[in-house]
Design a protein around this motif. Structure first.
Motif, PDB file in Angstrom:
ATOM      1  N   ALA A 214      72.526  89.199  37.459  1.00 47.41           N
ATOM      2  CA  ALA A 214      72.155  90.195  38.092  1.00 47.41           C
ATOM      3  C   ALA A 214      74.194  89.815  38.575  1.00 47.41           C
ATOM      4  O   ALA A 214      74.371  90.200  40.215  1.00 47.41           O
ATOM      5  CB  ALA A 214      71.275  89.689  39.848  1.00 47.41           C
ATOM      6  N   GLY A 215      74.604  88.968  38.474  1.00 52.35           N
ATOM      7  CA  GLY A 215      75.808  88.207  38.635  1.00 52.35           C
ATOM      8  C   GLY A 215      75.849  87.712  39.989  1.00 52.35           C
ATOM      9  O   GLY A 215      77.306  87.696  41.289  1.00 52.35           O
ATOM     10  N   VAL A 216      74.856  87.141  40.716  1.00 56.22           N
ATOM     11  CA  VAL A 216      74.892  86.364  41.265  1.00 56.22           C
ATOM     12  C   VAL A 216      75.339  84.777  42.201  1.00 56.22           C
ATOM     13  O   VAL A 216      75.822  84.319  42.310  1.00 56.22           O
ATOM     14  CB  VAL A 216      73.466  86.760  42.201  1.00 56.22           C
ATOM     15  CG1 VAL A 216      73.248  85.467  43.082  1.00 56.22           C
ATOM     16  CG2 VAL A 216      72.957  87.521  42.508  1.00 56.22           C
TER      17      VAL A 216
ATOM     18  N   ALA B 106      73.870  77.630  41.365  1.00 50.81           N
ATOM     19  CA  ALA B 106      73.030  79.106  42.938  1.00 50.81           C
ATOM     20  C   ALA B 106      73.028  77.259  43.965  1.00 50.81           C
ATOM     21  O   ALA B 106      72.849  77.884  44.874  1.00 50.81           O
ATOM     22  CB  ALA B 106      71.898  79.786  42.661  1.00 50.81           C
ATOM     23  N   LEU B 107      71.669  76.423  43.393  1.00 55.87           N
ATOM     24  CA  LEU B 107      71.549  75.978  44.336  1.00 55.87           C
ATOM     25  C   LEU B 107      72.025  75.047  45.346  1.00 55.87           C
ATOM     26  O   LEU B 107      72.106  74.393  46.239  1.00 55.87           O
ATOM     27  CB  LEU B 107      69.799  75.570  43.997  1.00 55.87           C
ATOM     28  CG  LEU B 107      68.877  75.896  42.974  1.00 55.87           C
ATOM     29  CD1 LEU B 107      68.073  74.773  42.572  1.00 55.87           C
ATOM     30  CD2 LEU B 107      68.204  76.544  45.133  1.00 55.87           C
TER      31      LEU B 107
ATOM     32  N   LEU C  56      73.862  85.776  47.133  1.00 59.41           N
ATOM     33  CA  LEU C  56      73.216  84.682  47.151  1.00 59.41           C
ATOM     34  C   LEU C  56      72.928  83.841  48.255  1.00 59.41           C
ATOM     35  O   LEU C  56      71.421  83.936  47.917  1.00 59.41           O
ATOM     36  CB  LEU C  56      73.831  83.626  46.437  1.00 59.41           C
ATOM     37  CG  LEU C  56      73.322  82.255  45.751  1.00 59.41           C
ATOM     38  CD1 LEU C  56      71.918  82.594  45.133  1.00 59.41           C
ATOM     39  CD2 LEU C  56      74.507  81.310  45.922  1.00 59.41           C
ATOM     40  N   GLN C  57      73.278  84.457  49.507  1.00 63.85           N
ATOM     41  CA  GLN C  57      72.649  84.164  50.467  1.00 63.85           C
ATOM     42  C   GLN C  57      71.523  85.101  50.911  1.00 63.85           C
ATOM     43  O   GLN C  57      70.532  84.627  51.741  1.00 63.85           O
ATOM     44  CB  GLN C  57      73.342  84.325  51.557  1.00 63.85           C
ATOM     45  CG  GLN C  57      73.296  83.497  53.086  1.00 63.85           C
ATOM     46  CD  GLN C  57      72.678  81.910  53.225  1.00 63.85           C
ATOM     47  OE1 GLN C  57      73.913  80.892  52.472  1.00 63.85           O
ATOM     48  NE2 GLN C  57      72.019  81.344  53.804  1.00 63.85           N
TER      49      GLN C  57
ATOM     50  N   MET D 248      80.054  84.783  40.440  1.00 60.23           N
ATOM     51  CA  MET D 248      79.434  83.780  41.791  1.00 60.23           C
ATOM     52  C   MET D 248      79.332  84.958  42.759  1.00 60.23           C
ATOM     53  O   MET D 248      80.777  85.326  43.660  1.00 60.23           O
ATOM     54  CB  MET D 248      80.069  82.642  42.263  1.00 60.23           C
ATOM     55  CG  MET D 248      79.842  82.032  43.288  1.00 60.23           C
ATOM     56  SD  MET D 248      78.135  81.477  43.651  1.00 60.23           S
ATOM     57  CE  MET D 248      78.020  80.006  42.048  1.00 60.23           C
ATOM     58  N   ASP D 249      78.679  84.944  43.401  1.00 60.10           N
ATOM     59  CA  ASP D 249      78.675  86.046  45.066  1.00 60.10           C
ATOM     60  C   ASP D 249      78.167  86.134  46.110  1.00 60.10           C
ATOM     61  O   ASP D 249      76.701  86.109  46.286  1.00 60.10           O
ATOM     62  CB  ASP D 249      78.006  87.591  44.618  1.00 60.10           C
ATOM     63  CG  ASP D 249      77.710  88.547  45.057  1.00 60.10           C
ATOM     64  OD1 ASP D 249      78.857  88.405  46.338  1.00 60.10           O
ATOM     65  OD2 ASP D 249      77.772  89.888  45.396  1.00 60.10           O
ATOM     66  N   PRO D 250      79.052  84.865  46.714  1.00 57.56           N
ATOM     67  CA  PRO D 250      77.792  84.436  48.358  1.00 57.56           C
ATOM     68  C   PRO D 250      77.284  84.898  48.578  1.00 57.56           C
ATOM     69  O   PRO D 250      76.097  84.887  49.132  1.00 57.56           O
ATOM     70  CB  PRO D 250      79.162  83.235  48.358  1.00 57.56           C
ATOM     71  CG  PRO D 250      79.860  83.770  47.310  1.00 57.56           C
ATOM     72  CD  PRO D 250      79.613  84.526  46.344  1.00 57.56           C
TER      73      PRO D 250
END
Length: 409
Positions: free
Chosen positions: A75-77, A84-85, A6-7, A1-3
């Protein structure tokens, strides 16, 4: 998770609509293809950037949610689209499913208490609580609190009727709180609704007052000496102190005031089986009957306008004793309203209250009718006759006729 990424990719207020559409699609269908119309430039750019699609033109957009989910993972997001949501906007909640589950729980609550309510003859009350949402509102949407309120209300109703117990004493006994049935308390609202409309026939008023509602179950609000009913020659079996006094008043043909406190604390032993008891609206009829007929008058009660708690309590007692009740009131819309309520609640006969009676009073003057016209439940033709006449006929104008009916000697 890459906050942070993602933002940048899917966050921000300009993409709120896109995220909401994606969330609803996930919740309702679990995936599939989402089609959007009237898309903004920001929405189109976000989707194309995520799935690596070359820029396109147009005001519509279609994207496969699984493709979007894989793109986020590659993408590693984020692990997937749902993760994500939820990272951006919090847990996904299916409002439609949540509301359905809430309805199911409240319906189950009502089923759980149906047996106890039916035993009290209050199945209709329970149905009204569910249909109108009163219990849910009083519980502020909390099903456990609603269950506790219903349990407490049924506990009170199962204790009724009482014989002149004060409201505070009833509350202390049933709820452990002397103020638990005060106006404004949720349990009190539930119990009052049951008493007013459903318990043992309800109260014979369209909008009953607090005193009348509780008196219906034998409960005194305050001292209840201000609610009283005017009577003449009501038959009672002599015995206890109050009964002996009433018997003397009956013999002497003297009008008698009975307070609600007396009726509930010391219910008279009415000797009413098969006897005619007349009920009028105006106390002038009682006064004239006492003066002109004396001991030759039939038993008579005056409601003194719209009947209060003492009047309704007395009528309930007399009906239970087997008395045959007859009612006369004013020929105006307020009088029709009162008569409708009384004749609907009690096994009571109209007394000179038909359309034929009104036609015979054509030569009598009267005040112009005021208020909204009403159908008379006992005589469908009365409304039209009264509307055509346009003027009221009050009891004071008919005293001689009424006294003829009251004369028994």
């Amino acid at each position: 998770m890459d906050p942070e990424r993602l933002q940048r990719l899917l966050g921000g207020p300009e993409l709120v609509r896109l995220r909401q559409k994606l969330s609803r699609k996930l919740l309702r269908e679990g995936g599939g293809r989402l089609s959007l119309s009237r898309v903004s430039d920001a929405e189109r750019a976000a989707v194309e950037r995520l799935i690596g699609r070359s820029p396109r033109q147009g005001r519509s957009l279609s994207v496969d949610l699984e493709t979007l989910s894989h793109a986020l993972l590659r993408a590693g997001v984020a692990e997937n689209l749902r993760v994500a949501l939820e990272a951006l906007d919090g847990p996904l909640i299916d409002e439609r499913a949540r509301r359905e589950e809430e309805r199911r729980r409240w319906a189950e609550l009502m089923v759980d208490y149906r047996g106890r309510a039916d035993t009290l003859g209050l199945g209709g009350w329970l149905e009204a609580l569910q249909a109108g949402g009163l219990l849910k509102r009083l519980a502020r949407g909390s099903e456990p609190r609603g269950r506790a309120l219903l349990e407490a209300a049924l506990g009170v109703l199962e204790r009724l009727p009482v014989q002149g117990m004060s409201l505070s004493a009833l509350a202390a006994e049933c709820l452990g709180d002397a103020h638990g049935l005060d106006t404004g308390r949720p349990v009190a609202a539930l119990v009052r609704r049951a008493l007013a409309r459903h318990w043992r026939g309800g109260v014979a008023r369209v909008d009953p007052d607090e005193r009348s509602i509780w008196a219906h179950a034998g409960v005194l609000v305050g001292g209840d000496i201000t609610s009283a009913v005017l009577t003449l020659r009501l038959p009672v079996r002599p015995g206890r102190g109050l009964d002996s006094a009433l018997s003397c008043y009956c013999h002497e043909a003297e009008p008698t005031w009975l307070t609600l406190r007396q009726l509930l604390r010391h219910p008279p032993a009415w000797n009413g089986a098969g006897r005619d008891v007349f009920v009028c609206e105006n106390p002038a009829v009682v006064a004239e009957a006492a003066e002109r007929l004396g001991g030759d008058s039939a038993p008579l009660i005056a409601t003194w306008g719209r009947p209060g708690a003492a009047v309704l309590t007395l009528l309930e007692q007399l009906q239970a004793a087997g008395a045959v009740l007859h009612y006369h009131g004013d020929f105006d819309w307020a009088g029709i309203s009162m008569a409708n309520a009384l004749l609907e609640r009690f096994a009571m006969h109209p007394w000179r209250m038909g359309s034929g009676d009104l036609k015979r009073y054509a030569d009598l003057d009267g005040k112009p009718l005021a208020g909204r016209s009403l159908e008379a439940g006992w005589d469908p033709g009365l409304r039209a006759v009264l509307e055509e006449r346009g003027r009221a006929v009050h009891e004071e104008q008919l005293i001689d006729l009424l006294l003829e009916d009251l004369r028994v000697g």
